[in-house]
Design a protein around this motif. Structure first.
Motif, PDB file in Angstrom:
ATOM      1  N   GLY A 428       0.786  -1.225   0.000  1.00  0.00           N
ATOM      2  CA  GLY A 428       0.000   0.000   0.000  1.00  0.00           C
ATOM      3  C   GLY A 428       0.819   1.275   0.000  1.00  0.00           C
ATOM      4  N   ILE A 429       0.216   2.329   0.553  1.00  0.00           N
ATOM      5  CA  ILE A 429       0.782   3.678   0.508  1.00  0.00           C
ATOM      6  C   ILE A 429       1.433   3.982   1.847  1.00  0.00           C
ATOM      7  CG2 ILE A 429       0.252   6.124   0.195  1.00  0.00           C
ATOM      8  CD1 ILE A 429      -2.284   5.060  -1.373  1.00  0.00           C
ATOM      9  N   LYS A 430       2.724   4.262   1.821  1.00  0.00           N
ATOM     10  CA  LYS A 430       3.485   4.486   3.042  1.00  0.00           C
ATOM     11  C   LYS A 430       4.035   5.906   3.062  1.00  0.00           C
ATOM     12  CE  LYS A 430       4.758  -0.394   2.979  1.00  0.00           C
ATOM     13  NZ  LYS A 430       5.853  -1.380   2.810  1.00  0.00           N
ATOM     14  N   TYR A 431       4.014   6.512   4.227  1.00  0.00           N
ATOM     15  CA  TYR A 431       4.531   7.863   4.422  1.00  0.00           C
ATOM     16  C   TYR A 431       5.778   7.781   5.303  1.00  0.00           C
ATOM     17  CZ  TYR A 431      -0.025   9.152   2.594  1.00  0.00           C
ATOM     18  OH  TYR A 431      -1.144   9.279   1.790  1.00  0.00           O
ATOM     19  N   ILE A 432       6.780   8.551   4.935  1.00  0.00           N
ATOM     20  CA  ILE A 432       8.065   8.500   5.626  1.00  0.00           C
ATOM     21  C   ILE A 432       8.501   9.905   6.006  1.00  0.00           C
ATOM     22  CG2 ILE A 432       8.784   6.404   4.436  1.00  0.00           C
ATOM     23  CD1 ILE A 432      10.461   8.174   2.583  1.00  0.00           C
ATOM     24  N   GLU A 433       9.568   9.997   6.790  1.00  0.00           N
ATOM     25  CA  GLU A 433      10.169  11.290   7.082  1.00  0.00           C
ATOM     26  C   GLU A 433      10.829  11.841   5.819  1.00  0.00           C
ATOM     27  OE1 GLU A 433       9.980  12.952   9.985  1.00  0.00           O
ATOM     28  OE2 GLU A 433       8.664  11.334  10.685  1.00  0.00           O
ATOM     29  N   SER A 434      10.994  13.165   5.774  1.00  0.00           N
ATOM     30  CA  SER A 434      11.619  13.786   4.610  1.00  0.00           C
ATOM     31  C   SER A 434      13.021  13.234   4.392  1.00  0.00           C
ATOM     32  CB  SER A 434      11.692  15.307   4.792  1.00  0.00           C
ATOM     33  OG  SER A 434      10.399  15.862   4.907  1.00  0.00           O
ATOM     34  N   LEU A 435      13.354  12.976   3.139  1.00  0.00           N
ATOM     35  CA  LEU A 435      14.711  12.570   2.816  1.00  0.00           C
ATOM     36  C   LEU A 435      15.658  13.753   2.958  1.00  0.00           C
ATOM     37  CD1 LEU A 435      14.118  10.391  -0.391  1.00  0.00           C
ATOM     38  CD2 LEU A 435      14.196   9.654   1.997  1.00  0.00           C
ATOM     39  N   SER A 436      16.922  13.476   3.142  1.00  0.00           N
ATOM     40  CA  SER A 436      17.914  14.528   3.283  1.00  0.00           C
ATOM     41  C   SER A 436      18.180  15.199   1.941  1.00  0.00           C
ATOM     42  CB  SER A 436      19.214  13.954   3.835  1.00  0.00           C
ATOM     43  OG  SER A 436      19.799  13.085   2.878  1.00  0.00           O
ATOM     44  N   LYS A 437      18.825  16.361   1.969  1.00  0.00           N
ATOM     45  CA  LYS A 437      19.194  17.046   0.730  1.00  0.00           C
ATOM     46  C   LYS A 437      20.114  16.175  -0.113  1.00  0.00           C
ATOM     47  CE  LYS A 437      18.640  21.830   2.296  1.00  0.00           C
ATOM     48  NZ  LYS A 437      19.301  23.154   2.484  1.00  0.00           N
TER      49      LYS A 437
END
Length: 451
Positions: A428-437
């Protein structure tokens, strides 16, 4: 000389002022939070009650949902259709259907539209709502609506006065930091399904990374990278793209990694009407999510608001595990699609005389509660209906994020279609923390490439 300089300065100021479109009045903005929701939708029900009043959306997960899971149970699984529309009764409802929907019902006896009770499930974070109200009088539209400036993270134009403003509301929608693995399937005119792509996708709207930081025309508002894992001929490829709020000053930046070359290279053609290999060429790059990218090749007209029957709360489809049950001949399996009546903003894009594109006209249907484009009709240079797109909205009730996975496009000339973003087989659809620059740097494509 002083007089000449004064005249030139005044002329320059007038030109600059003409480039920036004024916000709505404080009086109109005062409607937000009263007769209108903070993002500009009508708070009240429609005349016959078939569209209910807005009550804040769906924020409580149903029984059976496991916190942190990417699979979301359907909160309306026990409901039955109120009516079924097909080719036999099409004329009664034709005015409430997109041209593509009507054409499919007319063309295929196996196609039907199951219309369910309407639920206004869209819910957004409070900070987005608060900022959207402020944006009504603060956001500036530049270069005839092709760029925007001076906004807070939220809906830039909750009370739009032009088609381009409504389209910017779609482009800057709340999408979260998503990490999904998905399939893209093509079904040809003979009804044969073929896997076009399997990919791991990371997408991010940096505008929402800091809810208190003003967003300007030079900033990146959307970025995505894809790692292709299948079919075998595409395994190891990767692409990344970034869009800014002023695509005239800074066009889309995109990169591609090809395992055979073992290097990352600029790929400026991943935009506009370039055929998208991720859909087997069934759609263009700017067909992704119904529409994405720069607005500059079309003149955008705000036609108005209309009550339409559109795909909505499509949990059964969004989280389907077996794609082969969806990909039936000629059209997607009708009983997997939930349709509801909602108010939408209709926006029409007409190709500029100086521009090139395979579409002469695009008619967009933007959901009033989320500003997401849920459908479109695309016409060719002769004015004939050529393609039609749909996005399938389901509220991620544990995150206050409306999601539109998957999305699809019909080729009404060739008789084929593509459905893109089927995630059920992969959790399904997973949400994660923002990736680094560093993870959003072009070199990261090569570092993570599969060889």
């Amino acid at each position: 000389m002083r007089l000449l300089n004064s005249v030139l300065a005044a002329s320059l100021a007038a030109v600059i002022a003409g480039q920036a479109q004024a916000a709505v009045s404080a009086q109109d903005a005062a409607k937000l939070g009263s007769s209108l929701t903070p993002v500009g939708a009508e708070m009240a029900a429609n005349a016959d009650g078939s569209i209910p009043a807005y009550k804040g959306g769906l924020t409580t997960p149903p029984a059976g949902f496991k916190a942190g899971d990417g699979m979301r149970p359907d909160p309306f699984a026990d409901e039955k259709p109120l009516l079924v529309i097909d080719g036999k009764n099409l004329d009664q409802y034709k005015g409430q259907l997109t041209a593509t929907t009507a054409e499919l019902a007319k063309r295929y006896p196996t196609y039907h539209i199951n219309v369910y009770p309407t639920h206004r499930t869209v819910a957004l974070p409070q900070a987005v709502l608060d900022n959207s109200v402020k944006n009504a009088t603060g956001t500036r539209s530049l270069d005839g609506g092709l760029a925007i400036d001076n906004l807070l993270p939220g809906v830039p134009f909750p009370i739009p006065t032009s088609g381009s403003e409504a389209m910017w509301n779609h482009l800057l929608r709340v999408g979260g930091n998503r990490n999904v693995k998905y399939d893209s399937w093509n079904v040809d005119s003979a009804g044969v399904p073929t896997l076009s792509t399997t990919a791991l996708s990371f997408s991010n709207y940096p505008i929402y990374d800091d809810m208190s930081k003003p967003f300007n025309s030079t900033d990146v508002f959307f970025q995505m990278k894809l790692y292709y894992t299948g079919p075998a001929r595409r395994a190891g490829e990767a692409i990344m793209l970034k869009d800014t709020a002023n695509p005239l000053a800074q066009p889309r930046r995109s990169w591609q990694y090809l395992p055979g070359q073992r290097r990352v290279k600029l790929a400026p053609d991943l935009a506009y009407d370039t055929p998208n290999p991720g859909t087997g060429g069934a759609g263009t790059y700017d067909d992704v999510f119904v529409f994405n990218g720069a607005l500059d090749r079309f003149d955008w007209k705000l036609v108005g608001k209309q009550e339409m029957i559109i795909p909505y709360n499509t949990y059964k489809l969004t989280y389907a595990v077996d794609a082969r049950q969806l990909t039936t001949p000629n059209h997607i399996a009708p009983d997997y699609v939930r349709w509801e009546k909602h108010r939408v903003w209709v926006v029409e894009g007409t190709l500029k005389s100086s521009a090139r594109h395979i579409y002469q006209k695009r008619r967009m249907y933007l959901d009033e509660d989320s500003w997401i484009a849920l459908a479109s009709d695309q016409y060719d240079s002769s004015g004939k209906l050529y393609r039609g797109s749909f996005a399938f909205l389901s509220q991620s009730y544990d995150k206050n994020i409306p999601d539109v996975s998957p999305f699809m496009i019909y080729d009404l000339v060739g008789g084929s279609y593509n459905i893109n973003g089927i995630t059920g087989a992969y959790g399904g659809i997973k949400y994660i923390e923002s990736l680094s620059k560093a993870q959003w740097a072009p070199d990261a494509l090569a570092a993570s490439g599969i060889r």
